[in-house]
Design an enzyme around this catalytic site. Structure first.
Site, PDB file in Angstrom:
ATOM      1  N   SER A  73     -63.615   6.826 -17.438  1.00  0.00           N
ATOM      2  CA  SER A  73     -64.312   7.668 -18.316  1.00  0.00           C
ATOM      3  C   SER A  73     -65.853   7.650 -18.349  1.00  0.00           C
ATOM      4  O   SER A  73     -66.377   8.519 -19.093  1.00  0.00           O
ATOM      5  CB  SER A  73     -63.914   7.601 -19.752  1.00  0.00           C
ATOM      6  OG  SER A  73     -62.960   8.471 -20.051  1.00  0.00           O
ATOM      7  N   LYS A  76     -67.973  10.374 -17.392  1.00  0.00           N
ATOM      8  CA  LYS A  76     -68.325  11.444 -18.195  1.00  0.00           C
ATOM      9  C   LYS A  76     -69.671  11.539 -18.726  1.00  0.00           C
ATOM     10  O   LYS A  76     -70.308  12.584 -18.919  1.00  0.00           O
ATOM     11  CB  LYS A  76     -67.198  11.383 -19.597  1.00  0.00           C
ATOM     12  CG  LYS A  76     -65.898  11.661 -19.271  1.00  0.00           C
ATOM     13  CD  LYS A  76     -65.076  11.387 -20.373  1.00  0.00           C
ATOM     14  CE  LYS A  76     -63.510  11.950 -20.257  1.00  0.00           C
ATOM     15  NZ  LYS A  76     -62.645  11.197 -19.983  1.00  0.00           N
ATOM     16  N   TYR A 197     -62.410  16.729 -11.342  1.00  0.00           N
ATOM     17  CA  TYR A 197     -62.551  15.611 -12.342  1.00  0.00           C
ATOM     18  C   TYR A 197     -61.927  14.446 -12.148  1.00  0.00           C
ATOM     19  O   TYR A 197     -62.480  13.222 -12.487  1.00  0.00           O
ATOM     20  CB  TYR A 197     -61.698  16.308 -13.554  1.00  0.00           C
ATOM     21  CG  TYR A 197     -61.481  15.390 -14.896  1.00  0.00           C
ATOM     22  CD1 TYR A 197     -62.441  14.916 -15.653  1.00  0.00           C
ATOM     23  CD2 TYR A 197     -60.119  14.638 -14.939  1.00  0.00           C
ATOM     24  CE1 TYR A 197     -62.227  13.944 -16.699  1.00  0.00           C
ATOM     25  CE2 TYR A 197     -59.966  13.980 -16.097  1.00  0.00           C
ATOM     26  CZ  TYR A 197     -60.917  13.512 -16.791  1.00  0.00           C
ATOM     27  OH  TYR A 197     -60.629  12.659 -17.904  1.00  0.00           O
ATOM     28  N   TYR A 249     -64.060   6.002 -27.631  1.00  0.00           N
ATOM     29  CA  TYR A 249     -62.925   6.504 -27.865  1.00  0.00           C
ATOM     30  C   TYR A 249     -63.088   6.416 -29.348  1.00  0.00           C
ATOM     31  O   TYR A 249     -63.943   6.762 -29.908  1.00  0.00           O
ATOM     32  CB  TYR A 249     -61.817   5.725 -27.302  1.00  0.00           C
ATOM     33  CG  TYR A 249     -61.679   5.722 -25.565  1.00  0.00           C
ATOM     34  CD1 TYR A 249     -61.893   6.560 -24.783  1.00  0.00           C
ATOM     35  CD2 TYR A 249     -61.785   4.240 -25.013  1.00  0.00           C
ATOM     36  CE1 TYR A 249     -61.785   6.659 -23.640  1.00  0.00           C
ATOM     37  CE2 TYR A 249     -61.632   4.270 -23.646  1.00  0.00           C
ATOM     38  CZ  TYR A 249     -62.015   5.562 -23.098  1.00  0.00           C
ATOM     39  OH  TYR A 249     -61.879   5.135 -21.455  1.00  0.00           O
ATOM     40  N   VAL A 267     -60.949   3.517 -18.877  1.00  0.00           N
ATOM     41  CA  VAL A 267     -59.782   2.746 -18.660  1.00  0.00           C
ATOM     42  C   VAL A 267     -59.556   1.768 -17.547  1.00  0.00           C
ATOM     43  O   VAL A 267     -58.579   1.106 -17.273  1.00  0.00           O
ATOM     44  CB  VAL A 267     -58.374   3.663 -18.816  1.00  0.00           C
ATOM     45  CG1 VAL A 267     -58.322   4.407 -20.263  1.00  0.00           C
ATOM     46  CG2 VAL A 267     -58.400   4.607 -17.791  1.00  0.00           C
TER      47      VAL A 267
HETATM   48  N1  GLU Z   1     -59.186   9.772 -15.371  1.00  0.00           N
HETATM   49  C1  GLU Z   1     -58.671   9.127 -16.783  1.00  0.00           C
HETATM   50  C2  GLU Z   1     -57.800  10.381 -17.415  1.00  0.00           C
HETATM   51  O1  GLU Z   1     -58.449  11.423 -17.573  1.00  0.00           O
HETATM   52  C3  GLU Z   1     -60.224   8.909 -17.598  1.00  0.00           C
HETATM   53  C4  GLU Z   1     -59.725   8.209 -18.935  1.00  0.00           C
HETATM   54  C5  GLU Z   1     -60.495   7.294 -19.454  1.00  0.00           C
HETATM   55  O2  GLU Z   1     -61.304   6.443 -18.799  1.00  0.00           O
HETATM   56  O3  GLU Z   1     -60.610   7.121 -20.706  1.00  0.00           O
HETATM   57  O4  GLU Z   1     -57.095  10.253 -18.071  1.00  0.00           O
END
Ligand code: GLU
Length: 322
Positions: A73, A76, A197, A249, A267
């Site tokens: 994430s 992002k 993604y 989060y 994660v």
């Molecule tokens: N590729 C993970 C997902 O989309 C990223 C989640 C994360 O790191 O929060 O579930």
């Protein structure tokens, strides 16, 4: 501005403290690596790194700082910067807002009133942002790779096994993407957008890379080593704002309260914490808590924030004091 030798003293002191924290929290084995992406559970859970990079590119590295893991994430935040640079604020805000949700990162929810994703740090927002990267599948992946190259100073590598694993098991993200499609927020090429993604989530980085990325944002978008302006100061400011309000989060509120710096977690076990005008610290440790944040990472940042008065609202904050 603080004097140069005072700054130098602090950077070295930070390095010493990081070594101490690495020893202190090494025995902490609480939490577990992410398992919902099967490939992620194959990681060695004991890996542990702390890396710090100052605005002048000086590094303080501890533990497994060169070990590569998937950025997940944390990508992002970078994609958000890319979308703002490419399309401008208005166009981005039309599809993705800036409201913290307090819900899980992969909640299947939208801002129903405004027909947009709640914010760019949850999966719904990140998938909408990924949709804004234009071109064919290959061009989109190339555009994202080119962006990573500017931050990393090398061509990014993708962990194919994790990429495949996400593609094979990512039905929750598929549900989010179809909800976005039903609201007209993304184009009708869901599998392709998800593939792009998942690719960006599977980019391999080290703790040292993450600290360098964070230091670039802390340095108003200028890479500390290459000197390249990767995002404009205004975009860096927007990235920092969403990192502070939505980066950790559904723990973002507690994080802002206790640690008090913009940060983004993934994660894969990485957390990057950004100290605007000073530099960045990254921690990698794959055991996660129930929110999806690295357990040792949280402990390290809490301790650092206390020790160095890093909280943005610490009145004694020495880092950027005039
Ligand atoms: N590729 C993970 C997902 O989309 C990223 C989640 C994360 O790191 O929060 O579930």
């Amino acid at each position: 501005m603080v004097e140069d030798d005072e700054r130098q003293r602090r950077i070295e002191w930070l390095g010493q403290v990081c070594i101490g924290l690495h020893e202190q929290f090494g025995p902490l084995t609480e939490g577990a690596p992410a398992a919902y992406i099967p490939e992620l559970s194959n990681v060695d859970p004991d890996l542990f790194a702390i890396a710090a990079v100052a605005l002048d590119g000086q590094e303080q590295l501890t533990g497994d700082h060169d070990h590569l893991f998937t950025i997940q994430s944390i990508s992002k935040l970078l994609l958000y910067g890319l979308a703002l640079e490419t399309h401008g604020r208005e166009a981005v805000l039309e599809r993705v807002g800036v409201a913290p949700t307090g819900d899980l990162f992969n909640a299947i929810e939208l801002d129903e009133e405004r027909h947009r994703a709640p914010n760019p740090m949850v999966n719904a927002g990140a998938i909408a942002i990924t949709d804004m990267v234009g071109g064919s599948r290959e061009e989109r992946i190339e555009g994202i790779a080119a962006m990573f190259e500017r931050y990393l100073g090398r061509r990014p590598e993708i962990d194919d096994a994790v990429w495949k694993s996400e593609r094979a098991t990512g039905n929750h993200n598929r549900a989010i993407a179809y909800l976005l499609l039903s609201h007209g927020i993304i184009e009708d090429r869901v599998e392709e957008t998800l593939d792009v993604y998942f690719a960006q989530c599977s980019v391999l980085v080290s703790a040292r890379d993450l600290a360098m990325i964070g230091a670039t944002i802390a340095n108003s978008g200028v890479h500390p080593v290459s000197g390249e302006q990767i995002v404009s100061p205004r975009v860096a400011r927007d990235m920092l704002t969403v990192a502070l309000t939505c980066g950790m989060y559904d723990y973002a509120g507690e994080w802002a309260y206790t640690v008090g710096i913009p940060a983004k977690s993934g994660v894969g076990g990485g957390i990057v914490g950004i100290i605007p005008g000073a530099g960045a610290v990254a921690v990698f440790s794959p055991r996660l808590d129930e929110h999806g944040n690295s357990v040792r990472g949280l402990r390290v940042f809490e301790a650092l924030s206390e020790e160095f008065d890093m909280h943005l609202f610490d009145f004694d904050r020495p880092w950027t004091r005039a």
